[in-house]
Design an enzyme around this catalytic site. Structure first.
Site, short mmCIF file in Angstrom:
data_model
loop_
_atom_site.label_atom_id
_atom_site.label_comp_id
_atom_site.label_asym_id
_atom_site.label_seq_id
_atom_site.Cartn_x
_atom_site.Cartn_y
_atom_site.Cartn_z
N HIS A 1 23.13 0.44 -94.08
CA HIS A 1 22.20 -0.51 -94.71
C HIS A 1 21.05 -1.03 -93.85
O HIS A 1 21.02 -2.20 -93.50
CB HIS A 1 22.97 -1.68 -95.34
CG HIS A 1 24.14 -2.19 -94.56
ND1 HIS A 1 24.03 -2.62 -93.27
CD2 HIS A 1 25.44 -2.34 -94.89
CE1 HIS A 1 25.20 -3.01 -92.85
NE2 HIS A 1 26.08 -2.84 -93.81
N ASN B 1 23.71 -9.19 -96.30
CA ASN B 1 23.84 -8.98 -94.87
C ASN B 1 23.68 -7.51 -94.50
O ASN B 1 24.52 -6.72 -94.90
CB ASN B 1 25.24 -9.45 -94.44
CG ASN B 1 25.25 -9.93 -93.02
OD1 ASN B 1 24.21 -10.05 -92.38
ND2 ASN B 1 26.43 -10.19 -92.51
N HIS C 1 27.76 -0.81 -88.97
CA HIS C 1 27.12 -2.00 -89.52
C HIS C 1 26.40 -2.66 -88.34
O HIS C 1 27.03 -3.38 -87.56
CB HIS C 1 28.20 -2.91 -90.13
CG HIS C 1 27.74 -4.29 -90.51
ND1 HIS C 1 27.68 -4.71 -91.82
CD2 HIS C 1 27.32 -5.34 -89.77
CE1 HIS C 1 27.25 -5.97 -91.86
NE2 HIS C 1 27.03 -6.37 -90.63
N HIS D 1 32.05 -11.06 -105.09
CA HIS D 1 32.59 -12.37 -104.69
C HIS D 1 32.87 -13.19 -105.94
O HIS D 1 32.30 -12.92 -107.00
CB HIS D 1 31.58 -13.12 -103.82
CG HIS D 1 31.33 -12.46 -102.50
ND1 HIS D 1 32.30 -12.39 -101.53
CD2 HIS D 1 30.24 -11.82 -102.01
CE1 HIS D 1 31.81 -11.73 -100.47
NE2 HIS D 1 30.57 -11.38 -100.75
N ASP E 1 32.87 -1.98 -91.02
CA ASP E 1 31.83 -2.61 -91.85
C ASP E 1 32.09 -4.09 -92.10
O ASP E 1 33.20 -4.52 -92.35
CB ASP E 1 31.70 -1.89 -93.20
CG ASP E 1 30.44 -2.35 -93.92
OD1 ASP E 1 29.51 -2.80 -93.24
OD2 ASP E 1 30.40 -2.27 -95.16
N ASN F 1 36.87 -3.27 -95.04
CA ASN F 1 36.90 -4.71 -94.79
C ASN F 1 37.61 -5.42 -95.93
O ASN F 1 37.05 -6.23 -96.66
CB ASN F 1 35.51 -5.30 -94.52
CG ASN F 1 34.44 -4.86 -95.49
OD1 ASN F 1 34.65 -3.94 -96.25
ND2 ASN F 1 33.32 -5.52 -95.47
N ASP G 1 26.18 -1.17 -101.02
CA ASP G 1 26.73 -2.29 -100.27
C ASP G 1 27.36 -3.30 -101.24
O ASP G 1 27.33 -4.51 -101.03
CB ASP G 1 25.67 -2.98 -99.39
CG ASP G 1 26.31 -3.62 -98.15
OD1 ASP G 1 27.50 -3.37 -97.92
OD2 ASP G 1 25.62 -4.37 -97.45
ZN LIG Z 1 27.94 -3.79 -93.77
#
Ligand SMILES: [Zn+2]
Length: 360
Positions: free
Chosen positions: A179, A223, A128, A254, A101, A44, A250
């Site tokens: 996750h 998340n 996910h 950011h 994901d 991602n 995970d």
């Molecule tokens: Zn994920």
């Protein structure tokens, strides 16, 4: 203690396209500072990591870092969920797994095709599981009501897992549920847990609960969201019983200014590479009294097995000597954003474990 911390690093480390939040240099330092020697990068990124850019990324990794960075490639073309990506080509180029994901693959047809191919290619599909976020930043429950925020129900997670498990059984594919955050999803994987259907969780799901969000700290916004104490207990029990085979981070870097936007507007996820091992030792070994060998295999040999990496994850003749030496009794405290410098090499140093001792 010596072993290789061979595990999954989920989420946007945003290379190529956006190198602001993380680059190969910062992720290498972050991983090594936490005792992690191998990671699996998620696709991602922007643009999404697929068969088109996999080869150039692998070349870049070989030139720029000493960390073992393995790659997963997208399930759907450009992660858009509209058509199947070229899984065969990605596998040929060295992809170790396939995932969209960050998003769930809504199309049943695409998931069926992907899981069928996974059996042929002998590589896992990572899912996910989340029907949608419903634009809700945290778990639906006591805390969302108290803070007057929209809540995300557990159903959004376990319904997605339920569908994927069903398809995996029908197709004979390799499915790995990413996750897991709640007891309901565990009840599902418990029934089908086998070589072909596996699962993972992250340290935040067995360390924290939704109550850590009461003060509105967006470093606890992830998340799927942090759930309840019952879920936390169910996760630890599932780890002990072997229904969850992998612990991963995970890891989702950011920008500081993005995370400062508050619970509603900040992005989901925070960093976890630096604290994966320490948090697992603290929570599962010191507090939950789990066998250390069992904890370690969930970050070493089990991920290597899932990703079909034959020469990593164990200290044995013929295996790579990726070794981290750890003192399980040495205490260190994640104090604040600004005192993390010595330990935290992620560019923005935002951690959900800050002031962890006080929170705990
Ligand atoms: Zn994920």
């Amino acid at each position: 203690v010596g072993n290789a911390w061979n595990y999954r690093c989920s989420c946007a480390y945003e290379n190529p396209g956006n190198e602001k939040a993380e680059n190969f240099h910062s992720i290498t330092k972050a991983a090594l500072s936490g005792g992690v020697t191998s990671i699996l990068a998620m696709p991602n990124t922007n643009p999404a990591t697929d068969e088109e850019i996999l080869a150039s990324l692998m070349k870049k990794v070989a030139a720029e870092t000493c960390l073992n960075i393995f790659f997963s490639s997208t399930i759907s073309d450009k992660r858009l969920g509209i058509s199947l990506a070229n899984l065969k080509k990605a596998a040929r180029l060295g992809a170790r797994a396939f995932t969209d994901d960050g998003s769930w693959v809504h199309s049943k047809e695409i998931m069926e095709q992907a899981l069928r191919l996974s059996a042929k290619l002998n590589l896992p599909i990572l899912s996910h599981c989340q029907l949608e976020t419903g634009n809700a930043p945290i778990n639906l429950g006591e805390v969302s009501r108290k803070l007057n925020l929209k809540g995300q129900s557990k159903e959004l997670e376990y319904r997605a897992a339920e569908r994927d498990i069903k398809i995996a059984i029908e197709t004979g594919g390799f499915l790995h549920i990413q996750h897991i955050s709640c007891a309901e999803t565990i009840s599902l994987v418990k029934k089908v847990s086998c070589e072909r259907i596996t699962a993972e969780t992250c340290p935040h799901y067995f360390t924290f609960t939704e109550k850590n969000l009461l003060k509105g700290d967006s470093n606890f916004k992830m998340n799927p969201p942090l759930r309840t104490e019952e879920d936390r207990q169910a996760i630890m029990s599932a780890l002990k019983k072997g229904h969850i085979q992998i612990i991963c981070t995970d890891h989702a870097p950011h920008l500081k200014k993005e995370k400062a936007l508050g619970l509603e507007n900040s992005p989901f996820g925070v960093i976890g590479l630096e604290t994966l091992l320490s948090a697992s030792i603290d929570q599962l070994y010191h507090k939950y009294k789990m066998d250390p060998a069992l904890i370690l295999e969930k970050m070493t040999s089990n991920p290597a097995k899932l990703l079909r990496i034959k020469n990593k994850g164990k200290l044995m003749t013929g295996f790579d000597a990726d070794i981290a030496i750890v003192d399980p009794n040495k205490e260190w405290i994640v104090k604040s954003f600004y005192s993390l410098w010595r330990f935290f090499y992620n560019k923005h140093k935002l951690s959900k474990y800050k002031r962890f001792k006080e929170i705990a």
